[in-house]
Scaffold this motif. Sequence first.
Motif, PDB file in Angstrom:
ATOM      1  N   SER A  42       0.770  -1.171   0.025  1.00  0.00           N
ATOM      2  CA  SER A  42      -0.100   0.073   0.019  1.00  0.00           C
ATOM      3  C   SER A  42       0.786   1.334   0.032  1.00  0.00           C
ATOM      4  N   GLN A  43       2.211   1.286   0.325  1.00  0.00           N
ATOM      5  CA  GLN A  43       3.234   2.412   0.333  1.00  0.00           C
ATOM      6  C   GLN A  43       4.592   1.942   0.335  1.00  0.00           C
ATOM      7  N   ALA A  44       5.334   2.889  -0.075  1.00  0.00           N
ATOM      8  CA  ALA A  44       6.766   2.605  -0.081  1.00  0.00           C
ATOM      9  C   ALA A  44       7.642   3.740   0.546  1.00  0.00           C
ATOM     10  N   HIS A  45       8.780   3.619   1.117  1.00  0.00           N
ATOM     11  CA  HIS A  45       9.580   4.489   1.622  1.00  0.00           C
ATOM     12  C   HIS A  45      10.899   4.027   0.960  1.00  0.00           C
ATOM     13  N   ILE A  46      11.579   5.274   0.351  1.00  0.00           N
ATOM     14  CA  ILE A  46      12.729   5.077  -0.202  1.00  0.00           C
ATOM     15  C   ILE A  46      13.894   5.422   0.185  1.00  0.00           C
ATOM     16  N   ASP A  47      14.951   4.706   0.255  1.00  0.00           N
ATOM     17  CA  ASP A  47      16.279   5.132   0.687  1.00  0.00           C
ATOM     18  C   ASP A  47      17.321   5.431  -0.562  1.00  0.00           C
ATOM     19  N   GLY A  48      16.980   5.112  -1.674  1.00  0.00           N
ATOM     20  CA  GLY A  48      17.954   5.257  -2.841  1.00  0.00           C
ATOM     21  C   GLY A  48      18.042   6.804  -3.176  1.00  0.00           C
ATOM     22  N   CYS A  49      17.432   7.571  -2.430  1.00  0.00           N
ATOM     23  CA  CYS A  49      17.763   9.341  -2.679  1.00  0.00           C
ATOM     24  C   CYS A  49      18.758   9.687  -2.022  1.00  0.00           C
ATOM     25  N   LEU A  50      19.470   8.908  -1.303  1.00  0.00           N
ATOM     26  CA  LEU A  50      20.528   9.577  -0.674  1.00  0.00           C
ATOM     27  C   LEU A  50      21.920   9.795  -1.407  1.00  0.00           C
ATOM     28  N   TYR A  51      22.158  10.488  -2.070  1.00  0.00           N
ATOM     29  CA  TYR A  51      23.474  10.623  -2.997  1.00  0.00           C
ATOM     30  C   TYR A  51      24.768  10.083  -2.259  1.00  0.00           C
ATOM     31  N   ALA A  52      24.850  10.329  -1.008  1.00  0.00           N
ATOM     32  CA  ALA A  52      26.231  10.242  -0.261  1.00  0.00           C
ATOM     33  C   ALA A  52      26.379   8.636  -0.420  1.00  0.00           C
ATOM     34  N   ALA A  53      25.403   7.922  -0.309  1.00  0.00           N
ATOM     35  CA  ALA A  53      25.194   6.610  -0.063  1.00  0.00           C
ATOM     36  C   ALA A  53      25.224   5.865  -1.568  1.00  0.00           C
ATOM     37  N   VAL A  54      24.298   6.411  -2.513  1.00  0.00           N
ATOM     38  CA  VAL A  54      24.299   5.685  -3.681  1.00  0.00           C
ATOM     39  C   VAL A  54      25.253   5.900  -4.673  1.00  0.00           C
ATOM     40  N   GLY A  55      25.700   7.266  -4.667  1.00  0.00           N
ATOM     41  CA  GLY A  55      26.697   7.816  -5.626  1.00  0.00           C
ATOM     42  C   GLY A  55      26.142   7.859  -6.949  1.00  0.00           C
ATOM     43  N   GLU A  56      27.224   7.679  -7.834  1.00  0.00           N
ATOM     44  CA  GLU A  56      26.936   7.815  -9.155  1.00  0.00           C
ATOM     45  C   GLU A  56      25.910   6.736  -9.862  1.00  0.00           C
ATOM     46  N   ALA A  57      26.108   5.546  -9.254  1.00  0.00           N
ATOM     47  CA  ALA A  57      25.505   4.651  -9.800  1.00  0.00           C
ATOM     48  C   ALA A  57      23.945   4.700  -9.468  1.00  0.00           C
ATOM     49  N   GLY A  58      23.691   4.915  -8.231  1.00  0.00           N
ATOM     50  CA  GLY A  58      22.355   5.531  -7.824  1.00  0.00           C
ATOM     51  C   GLY A  58      21.621   6.410  -8.817  1.00  0.00           C
ATOM     52  N   LEU A  59      22.587   7.320  -8.924  1.00  0.00           N
ATOM     53  CA  LEU A  59      22.002   8.739  -9.748  1.00  0.00           C
ATOM     54  C   LEU A  59      21.701   8.085 -11.124  1.00  0.00           C
ATOM     55  N   LEU A  60      22.495   7.520 -11.908  1.00  0.00           N
ATOM     56  CA  LEU A  60      22.227   6.795 -12.995  1.00  0.00           C
ATOM     57  C   LEU A  60      20.989   5.982 -13.263  1.00  0.00           C
ATOM     58  N   PHE A  61      20.762   5.239 -12.185  1.00  0.00           N
ATOM     59  CA  PHE A  61      19.566   4.296 -11.965  1.00  0.00           C
ATOM     60  C   PHE A  61      18.161   5.192 -11.959  1.00  0.00           C
ATOM     61  N   ALA A  62      18.361   6.255 -10.933  1.00  0.00           N
ATOM     62  CA  ALA A  62      17.005   6.918 -11.035  1.00  0.00           C
ATOM     63  C   ALA A  62      17.020   7.795 -12.254  1.00  0.00           C
ATOM     64  N   GLU A  63      18.066   8.320 -12.691  1.00  0.00           N
ATOM     65  CA  GLU A  63      17.738   9.135 -14.053  1.00  0.00           C
ATOM     66  C   GLU A  63      17.208   8.269 -15.096  1.00  0.00           C
TER      67      GLU A  63
END
Length: 407
Positions: A42-63
């Motif tokens: 019914s709902q989600a809470h997202i941690d992947g928005c933390l650039y210091a933790a996910v770095g460039e790979a996380g940014l590319l994934f979200a993009e």
Amino acid sequence: MHLTRVEEDMLMGRQGRGPQLAMEIIVKLGELYGADDLIPVSQAHIDGCLYAAVGEAGLLFAEKLDQLGAKVAIPTSLNATSCDVDNWREHGVDPAFAEKSSQLEKHYLNMGALPTWTCAPYHFGLVPRFGEQIAWAESNAIVYANSVIGARTERYGDYTDICCAITGRVPEFGLHKRENRAGQILIDCSFLDLKPTTENFAVLGYLAGEIAKDKIPVLKGIPSWVSRDHLKAFCAAIASSGAVALFHMTGITPEALDEKAAFQGRKPLEVYELSQKMLLEAEGTLSNICTCHVDAAVIGCPHASAAEILELARLMVNKRVKKNKQLWVYTSRSVYSWLSLKGTVDELKEKGVIFFRDTCFVNTSLGSWEFQNAATNSAKYAHYIPGRTGLNAVFANLERCIDMVAE
Ligand code: F3S
């Protein structure tokens, strides 16, 4: 894996490439864990928005997801981000770092998530009910949702969290199923002299996590006066020293009316009896220097509640932060705005306290601040400060933290 018509459509790309990519990942996750079906959340809470933790790979994934037109299908909140969204300049954050963080934030907002920017999403807003199936990331929030509220989530993390939000589905596995939520080990706290402070429960959580590792502990002997903030500190600590996503406290948490219910009628695999000495030793491991010479005291991990900031204000009466020292408070926008209306924020700012909304001391750029030693009343901060920031950590109760930096 059995998929419904709607799920099959998503997997075949009939709802677009964004949902298709997210569904491919969810199905793969289900296959890895041997799930037969997907279930709606019914709902989600997202941690992947933390650039210091996910770095460039996380940014590319979200993009990529954003460019493919993915949108969340269920109400979705966002965890702390890597800097105070409005005030990062005055906090001395490196502009290049702030720019990357801002790009990541925008991708998640474009996909429809709410700009909650907090690691304590259970304080307000999208708070689930008992038994509700949800997909939460952020270790302290996962433990709180499962244990204190009795909602059901697995330990979702960066990348899978947003895929759950886009598809509105999770594999039916792990803690989503009642039979996997039974206690496994018993930790007897009956002989402890527990004090009604968040620090005492932070240390207890830290010790319990070291003992439990990846098992589900059942704690007995916890006093009935334990508060939400005590439990919050306990959750953050147990998920730092252990890989714990769920615990039960008999007579306190909703799936543990008594020991039989907590273990679902099974026998504990191990029984541990805690002593005051063990608690003291665990507290000792949370400081990696034995000095009161600290540059800063950092409060608010997980994000400080209104009650915690009001307690800080009470302890700061007739005090102010010393020259060349810092007292930093991390909190959410909601708590900050209530306490701004009340006048508490201005009162504390006048005494030299600095507020950080949206963000986290161990997941940011400390830019031009030249610290060496930081004090905190959070076991989670104490655990992560040396590794994530290179600073020394001193764990102390709130009153002592204040005494180290204020006069
Ligand atoms: Fe929150 Fe950072 Fe602590 S995200 S739980 S303040 S380590």
